[in-house]
Write an enzyme that holds these catalytic residues in place. Structure first.
Site, PDB file in Angstrom:
ATOM      1  N   GLU A 117       9.990   0.739  47.012  1.00  7.86           N
ATOM      2  CA  GLU A 117      10.117   0.789  45.495  1.00  7.86           C
ATOM      3  C   GLU A 117       8.859   0.075  44.672  1.00  7.86           C
ATOM      4  O   GLU A 117      10.129  -0.866  44.213  1.00  7.86           O
ATOM      5  CB  GLU A 117      11.367   1.839  45.261  1.00  7.86           C
ATOM      6  CG  GLU A 117      11.574   2.143  44.132  1.00  7.86           C
ATOM      7  CD  GLU A 117      12.646   2.917  43.288  1.00  7.86           C
ATOM      8  OE1 GLU A 117      13.248   3.807  42.425  1.00  7.86           O
ATOM      9  OE2 GLU A 117      13.445   1.787  43.108  1.00  7.86           O
ATOM     10  N   CYS A 136      12.667   6.924  39.164  1.00 11.57           N
ATOM     11  CA  CYS A 136      13.326   6.790  39.979  1.00 11.57           C
ATOM     12  C   CYS A 136      12.704   8.292  41.177  1.00 11.57           C
ATOM     13  O   CYS A 136      12.844   8.115  42.213  1.00 11.57           O
ATOM     14  CB  CYS A 136      14.831   6.960  39.586  1.00 11.57           C
ATOM     15  SG  CYS A 136      15.630   8.849  38.900  1.00 11.57           S
ATOM     16  N   GLY A 194      19.851   2.841  38.456  1.00  8.55           N
ATOM     17  CA  GLY A 194      18.836   2.075  38.988  1.00  8.55           C
ATOM     18  C   GLY A 194      18.957   1.680  40.071  1.00  8.55           C
ATOM     19  O   GLY A 194      18.973   2.372  40.661  1.00  8.55           O
ATOM     20  N   SER A 195      19.102   0.253  40.881  1.00  6.82           N
ATOM     21  CA  SER A 195      18.615   0.265  42.187  1.00  6.82           C
ATOM     22  C   SER A 195      19.390  -0.201  42.752  1.00  6.82           C
ATOM     23  O   SER A 195      20.294  -0.358  42.368  1.00  6.82           O
ATOM     24  CB  SER A 195      17.203  -1.949  41.604  1.00  6.82           C
ATOM     25  OG  SER A 195      18.866  -2.577  41.906  1.00  6.82           O
ATOM     26  N   THR A 196      18.920   0.228  44.001  1.00  6.45           N
ATOM     27  CA  THR A 196      19.827  -0.029  45.295  1.00  6.45           C
ATOM     28  C   THR A 196      20.334  -1.248  45.362  1.00  6.45           C
ATOM     29  O   THR A 196      21.689  -1.362  45.884  1.00  6.45           O
ATOM     30  CB  THR A 196      18.991   0.803  47.123  1.00  6.45           C
ATOM     31  OG1 THR A 196      18.346   2.041  46.589  1.00  6.45           O
ATOM     32  CG2 THR A 196      19.579   0.054  47.626  1.00  6.45           C
ATOM     33  N   GLY A 256      23.392  -1.630  42.807  1.00  8.68           N
ATOM     34  CA  GLY A 256      24.330  -0.383  43.087  1.00  8.68           C
ATOM     35  C   GLY A 256      25.193  -0.774  44.334  1.00  8.68           C
ATOM     36  O   GLY A 256      26.270  -1.207  44.032  1.00  8.68           O
ATOM     37  N   GLU A 271      23.152   6.509  41.670  1.00 10.19           N
ATOM     38  CA  GLU A 271      22.257   7.234  41.679  1.00 10.19           C
ATOM     39  C   GLU A 271      20.700   5.405  41.839  1.00 10.19           C
ATOM     40  O   GLU A 271      20.423   5.544  40.575  1.00 10.19           O
ATOM     41  CB  GLU A 271      21.451   8.395  40.245  1.00 10.19           C
ATOM     42  CG  GLU A 271      20.140   9.190  40.581  1.00 10.19           C
ATOM     43  CD  GLU A 271      18.701   8.193  40.190  1.00 10.19           C
ATOM     44  OE1 GLU A 271      18.157   7.599  40.445  1.00 10.19           O
ATOM     45  OE2 GLU A 271      19.147   8.621  38.812  1.00 10.19           O
ATOM     46  N   LYS A 280      26.421   0.405  28.613  1.00  9.61           N
ATOM     47  CA  LYS A 280      25.638  -1.275  28.872  1.00  9.61           C
ATOM     48  C   LYS A 280      24.684  -0.404  29.311  1.00  9.61           C
ATOM     49  O   LYS A 280      24.321  -0.581  29.879  1.00  9.61           O
ATOM     50  CB  LYS A 280      27.522  -1.622  30.443  1.00  9.61           C
ATOM     51  CG  LYS A 280      26.432  -3.532  29.962  1.00  9.61           C
ATOM     52  CD  LYS A 280      24.996  -3.519  30.157  1.00  9.61           C
ATOM     53  CE  LYS A 280      24.174  -3.661  31.382  1.00  9.61           C
ATOM     54  NZ  LYS A 280      22.891  -4.178  31.357  1.00  9.61           N
TER      55      LYS A 280
END
Length: 502
Positions: free
Chosen positions: A404, A307, A249-251, A254, A272, A196
């Site tokens: 971030e 990142c 991607g973003s926390t 995640g 990650e 994806k």
């Protein structure tokens, strides 16, 4: 456009000519066929440097996800790929790497047009993606199982087997390279993979699907579902027949994926996620001019949409004023330019949303009292361009020092001691990367061990190759890309205990 090899474009005009002849595939790739989304819905893929529409891309949803998962599971169970000898899987993946090599300028161009990064940077990414496929292909027939120590009447073995169906959800900032980091080891290990790509940069993944089919990957082994995270991404994460989620991607996303895994089948989730990486510069480091250039590149490369960007620069106060001046000078030489110009160091922000988000952080930095040294104002004219921006006098409590930003914004802090520097560096929910500049080997060893980070770069930034694992600690995630360790994530251990007594 489809050709087996390409001549190397060297100038802006060369890249423009290649772009003028480019034919873009924008449909989903399911069961070795390019198809429209079941709903017929599409979304526009835009060139952020010009605002032009590149393609109307199939917008997949849960129906498409269910169909792809069914084909992936069928392919895995039939075993044409999952039970194929590792050496034969290797040959197919090496053939795919060769096709990527033959089409690398086209692949680089697609990422540049789709995401806005300079074409020279995109070309480096594609070379990295090719290297990843080659490394993982060459590794798979060189990993051995284990025979446990037992008595003469027993044989005990530890086998590695593929997991099953892997869903890889990748980000927009390094579209094809991040794809390779997930897809190459998962395929090498024998899994069926559903990719994806980000809706912000899906096009190179679809070109990769064309090449994968040409290389001979069996039906259902590799599929690509463009679309949005809240539709097809969520469907894959909740699927009872997906065995593993691999995500960069973003926390925040995640964390959602881990919840979805718990709500469904306890699938493995390798993450990650975000970073706010500290870059520590001590007064004893040599050649401050060169270090300043590296510190600037650590945050402004890829428009800061990285990142592991060195977004927190921690400088010993005895050299801070002079060093920051050198960083500012380096930043002034890294202005954004036309992404199709090989001389451009920076390109455009990926889309309007990210562009506005970065400008909001810049505004907050000024409002909270940080000292703006350079940049801060978007460039005039078409396109989503933000110049390198440096704030000095940043405090750990300031928003730009903690959040971030994912843009070309550098926050500079001062410190007086090694203890203070380490404490400041570790004062973050993230732990993806850290940098350390010093000539004192004792300090290097002390600080390296104390930094709470998945990777530490000493007297460099972002060094490494395919032999080194890439990933973070704390809220930067739990997975590792690259190296043999990534193969471990996409395989299952099976213990076999045989009685030899009659």
């Amino acid at each position: 456009m489809s050709r087996s090899s390409e001549s190397a474009p060297r100038t802006k005009a060369d890249w423009q000519a290649l772009a003028s002849s480019l034919s873009i595939e924008s449909r989903a790739f399911i069961a070795n066929e390019f198809v429209d989304a079941a709903s017929g819905e599409t979304f526009a893929s835009l060139n952020p440097a010009t605002g032009d529409t590149l393609a109307e891309v199939a917008s997949c949803d849960a129906v498409d996800g269910e169909r792809a998962v069914g084909h992936a599971r069928e392919a895995f169970n039939q075993g044409e790929w999952s039970r194929l000898a590792p050496g034969k899987r290797k040959r197919t993946l090496l053939a795919l790497a060769e096709l990527m090599e033959a089409n690398k300028y086209q692949l680089a161009l697609i990422d540049t047009l789709d995401m806005g990064k300079p074409v020279g940077s995109s070309l480096g990414d594609i070379n990295g993606a090719i290297a990843c496929f080659r490394y993982q292909a060459e590794s798979i027939d060189k990993l051995y199982g284990e025979v446990a120590p037992t008595g003469d009447d027993t044989l005990a073995m530890v086998l590695r087997e593929p997991l099953g169906v892997v869903a890889a959800i990748v980000p927009w900032n390094f579209p094809l390279m991040m794809t390779a980091w997930k897809v190459a080891p998962a395929l090498a290990a024998g899994n069926s993979v559903i990719l994806k790509p980000s809706e912000k940069s899906p096009l190179s993944a679809l070109r990769l699907a064309q090449l994968a089919k040409e290389a001979g990957l069996p039906q259902g082994v590799f599929q690509v579902l463009p679309g949005f995270g809240h539709t097809v991404g969520k469907a894959l994460a909740l699927s009872m027949d997906v065995d593993c989620l691999a995500f960069t991607g973003s926390t925040g996303v995640g964390k959602q994926l881990m919840q979805y895994a718990g709500q469904s089948n306890l699938k493995r989730v390798y993450l990650e996620c975000g970073g706010k990486s500290p870059n520590l510069v001590f007064a004893d480091c040599k050649n401050l001019d060169q270090v300043a250039k590296h510190a600037a590149a650590a945050i402004f490369h890829n428009q800061g949409e990285v990142c592991i960007a060195g977004s927190r620069l921690l400088v010993e106060n005895s050299i801070r004023e002079a060093f920051v001046e050198k960083v500012v000078d380096a930043a002034k030489a890294m202005q954004p330019g036309d992404p199709l110009d090989p001389e451009s160091f920076m390109g455009a922000m990926v889309d309007e949303t990210q562009y506005r988000r970065v400008l909001d952080f810049i505004r907050q930095g000024a409002e909270e009292g940080a000292r703006l040294r350079v940049g801060g104002t978007p460039m005039e004219g078409p396109g989503l361009f933000i110049p390198p921006t440096v704030f000095d006098g940043v405090l750990p409590s300031m928003t730009i020092g903690r959040e971030e930003i994912f843009g070309p914004v550098l926050a500079v802090f001062g410190f007086d001691s090694e203890e203070e520097a380490v404490a400041m560096a570790n004062d973050s929910p993230y732990g993806l990367a850290a940098g350390l500049w010093s000539q004192d080997i004792d300090r290097i060893m002390r600080v390296t061990r104390r930094l709470q980070s998945g990777q530490v770069f000493v007297n460099n930034w972002a060094g490494g190759d395919q032999t080194m694992p890439f990933g973070g600690v704390k809220q930067s995630g739990n997975g590792r890309d690259k190296s043999h360790h990534s193969l471990e994530e996409y395989s299952e251990l099976k213990s076999v205990w045989m009685s030899l007594a009659t």
